[in-house]
Design a protein around this motif. Structure first.
Motif, PDB file in Angstrom:
ATOM      1  N   LEU A  97     -37.727  79.071 -29.072  1.00  0.00           N
ATOM      2  CA  LEU A  97     -37.859  77.644 -28.860  1.00  0.00           C
ATOM      3  C   LEU A  97     -38.931  77.138 -29.820  1.00  0.00           C
ATOM      4  O   LEU A  97     -40.067  77.605 -29.787  1.00  0.00           O
ATOM      5  CB  LEU A  97     -38.257  77.349 -27.410  1.00  0.00           C
ATOM      6  N   LEU A  98     -38.541  76.212 -30.709  1.00  0.00           N
ATOM      7  CA  LEU A  98     -39.490  75.601 -31.637  1.00  0.00           C
ATOM      8  C   LEU A  98     -40.158  74.426 -30.925  1.00  0.00           C
ATOM      9  O   LEU A  98     -39.479  73.615 -30.297  1.00  0.00           O
ATOM     10  CB  LEU A  98     -38.773  75.094 -32.887  1.00  0.00           C
ATOM     11  N   LEU A  99     -41.470  74.345 -31.027  1.00  0.00           N
ATOM     12  CA  LEU A  99     -42.245  73.259 -30.434  1.00  0.00           C
ATOM     13  C   LEU A  99     -42.917  72.531 -31.582  1.00  0.00           C
ATOM     14  O   LEU A  99     -43.797  73.090 -32.247  1.00  0.00           O
ATOM     15  CB  LEU A  99     -43.291  73.815 -29.460  1.00  0.00           C
ATOM     16  N   LEU A 100     -42.509  71.296 -31.839  1.00  0.00           N
ATOM     17  CA  LEU A 100     -42.973  70.565 -33.017  1.00  0.00           C
ATOM     18  C   LEU A 100     -43.803  69.348 -32.630  1.00  0.00           C
ATOM     19  O   LEU A 100     -43.439  68.588 -31.735  1.00  0.00           O
ATOM     20  CB  LEU A 100     -41.778  70.106 -33.858  1.00  0.00           C
ATOM     21  N   GLY A 101     -44.908  69.153 -33.363  1.00  0.00           N
ATOM     22  CA  GLY A 101     -45.701  67.940 -33.199  1.00  0.00           C
ATOM     23  C   GLY A 101     -46.680  68.007 -32.056  1.00  0.00           C
ATOM     24  O   GLY A 101     -47.395  68.994 -31.890  1.00  0.00           O
ATOM     25  N   ASP A 102     -46.709  66.961 -31.239  1.00  0.00           N
ATOM     26  CA  ASP A 102     -47.661  66.799 -30.145  1.00  0.00           C
ATOM     27  C   ASP A 102     -47.628  68.014 -29.209  1.00  0.00           C
ATOM     28  O   ASP A 102     -46.620  68.282 -28.569  1.00  0.00           O
ATOM     29  CB  ASP A 102     -47.306  65.529 -29.361  1.00  0.00           C
ATOM     30  N   PRO A 103     -48.746  68.761 -29.110  1.00  0.00           N
ATOM     31  CA  PRO A 103     -48.744  69.959 -28.260  1.00  0.00           C
ATOM     32  C   PRO A 103     -48.528  69.654 -26.775  1.00  0.00           C
ATOM     33  O   PRO A 103     -48.060  70.502 -26.036  1.00  0.00           O
ATOM     34  CB  PRO A 103     -50.133  70.575 -28.476  1.00  0.00           C
ATOM     35  N   GLU A 104     -48.869  68.430 -26.335  1.00  0.00           N
ATOM     36  CA  GLU A 104     -48.695  68.070 -24.923  1.00  0.00           C
ATOM     37  C   GLU A 104     -47.246  67.732 -24.579  1.00  0.00           C
ATOM     38  O   GLU A 104     -46.797  68.017 -23.479  1.00  0.00           O
ATOM     39  CB  GLU A 104     -49.605  66.882 -24.572  1.00  0.00           C
ATOM     40  N   GLN A 105     -46.532  67.094 -25.504  1.00  0.00           N
ATOM     41  CA  GLN A 105     -45.119  66.753 -25.307  1.00  0.00           C
ATOM     42  C   GLN A 105     -44.381  66.962 -26.624  1.00  0.00           C
ATOM     43  O   GLN A 105     -43.984  65.999 -27.281  1.00  0.00           O
ATOM     44  CB  GLN A 105     -44.950  65.316 -24.837  1.00  0.00           C
ATOM     45  N   PRO A 106     -44.164  68.209 -27.006  1.00  0.00           N
ATOM     46  CA  PRO A 106     -43.542  68.462 -28.308  1.00  0.00           C
ATOM     47  C   PRO A 106     -42.058  68.125 -28.316  1.00  0.00           C
ATOM     48  O   PRO A 106     -41.416  68.062 -27.271  1.00  0.00           O
ATOM     49  CB  PRO A 106     -43.735  69.969 -28.478  1.00  0.00           C
ATOM     50  N   VAL A 107     -41.545  67.927 -29.522  1.00  0.00           N
ATOM     51  CA  VAL A 107     -40.099  67.933 -29.696  1.00  0.00           C
ATOM     52  C   VAL A 107     -39.702  69.403 -29.614  1.00  0.00           C
ATOM     53  O   VAL A 107     -40.302  70.257 -30.265  1.00  0.00           O
ATOM     54  CB  VAL A 107     -39.686  67.341 -31.060  1.00  0.00           C
ATOM     55  N   CYS A 108     -38.723  69.694 -28.786  1.00  0.00           N
ATOM     56  CA  CYS A 108     -38.294  71.079 -28.582  1.00  0.00           C
ATOM     57  C   CYS A 108     -36.947  71.301 -29.251  1.00  0.00           C
ATOM     58  O   CYS A 108     -36.048  70.478 -29.121  1.00  0.00           O
ATOM     59  CB  CYS A 108     -38.163  71.374 -27.094  1.00  0.00           C
ATOM     60  N   ILE A 109     -36.850  72.417 -29.956  1.00  0.00           N
ATOM     61  CA  ILE A 109     -35.588  72.774 -30.598  1.00  0.00           C
ATOM     62  C   ILE A 109     -35.266  74.210 -30.205  1.00  0.00           C
ATOM     63  O   ILE A 109     -35.989  75.149 -30.572  1.00  0.00           O
ATOM     64  CB  ILE A 109     -35.663  72.639 -32.135  1.00  0.00           C
ATOM     65  N   SER A 110     -34.194  74.369 -29.450  1.00  0.00           N
ATOM     66  CA  SER A 110     -33.736  75.689 -29.028  1.00  0.00           C
ATOM     67  C   SER A 110     -32.930  76.316 -30.163  1.00  0.00           C
ATOM     68  O   SER A 110     -32.094  75.661 -30.779  1.00  0.00           O
ATOM     69  CB  SER A 110     -32.883  75.552 -27.771  1.00  0.00           C
TER      70      SER A 110
END
Length: 134
Positions: A97-110
């Motif tokens: 799972l890629l977590l991009l940008g804001d660590p509190e509410q990231p854009v998630c890419i499975s």
């Protein structure tokens, strides 16, 4: 049967919380806010050219391109920071799972990879992992 590896990215963000799946075959995939990327994310905390997934030596490799807010990979419960003192590049595995940008509410890419070992398994990742205290 096709032996080429296929990359499936399911993007989960505020504009598409249920996920939109995009498929690619053995090619470079750019991710960012700017038009012209293969995956365009409108969130302000995503860099214009945030990251690239490269197909190198029969593997898909994630590379953060020096994004302002960073990236991370969640792999089997382990949070792996990218950039900002973390890894520069990482070979992707089916179920990451890629977590991009804001660590509190990231854009998630499975990440799903067809024709890869273990690709028959469905990823069981939560988009917003709990932070582990160290």
């Amino acid at each position: 049967m096709d032996s080429r590896q296929k990359l499936n990215l399911t993007v989960m963000n505020l504009s598409c919380p249920r996920g939109e799946t995009l498929s690619f075959e053995e090619q470079d995939v750019t991710i960012g806010r700017k038009r012209g990327n293969f995956v365009v994310l409108p969130e302000a905390f995503i860099s214009r050219r945030h990251a690239i997934i490269r197909f190198l030596f029969d593997c898909f490799t994630f590379i953060d391109l020096g994004s302002c807010n960073g990236s991370a990979i969640l792999r089997k419960g382990e949070h792996i920071p990218m950039s900002h003192g973390g890894q520069e590049r990482m070979i992707l595995m089916h179920g990451d799972l890629l977590l991009l940008g804001d660590p509190e509410q990231p854009v998630c890419i499975s990440v799903g990879i067809n024709n890869a070992p273990g690709s028959a398994e469905l990823p069981a990742n939560s988009c917003y992992p709990r932070k582990h205290s160290t």
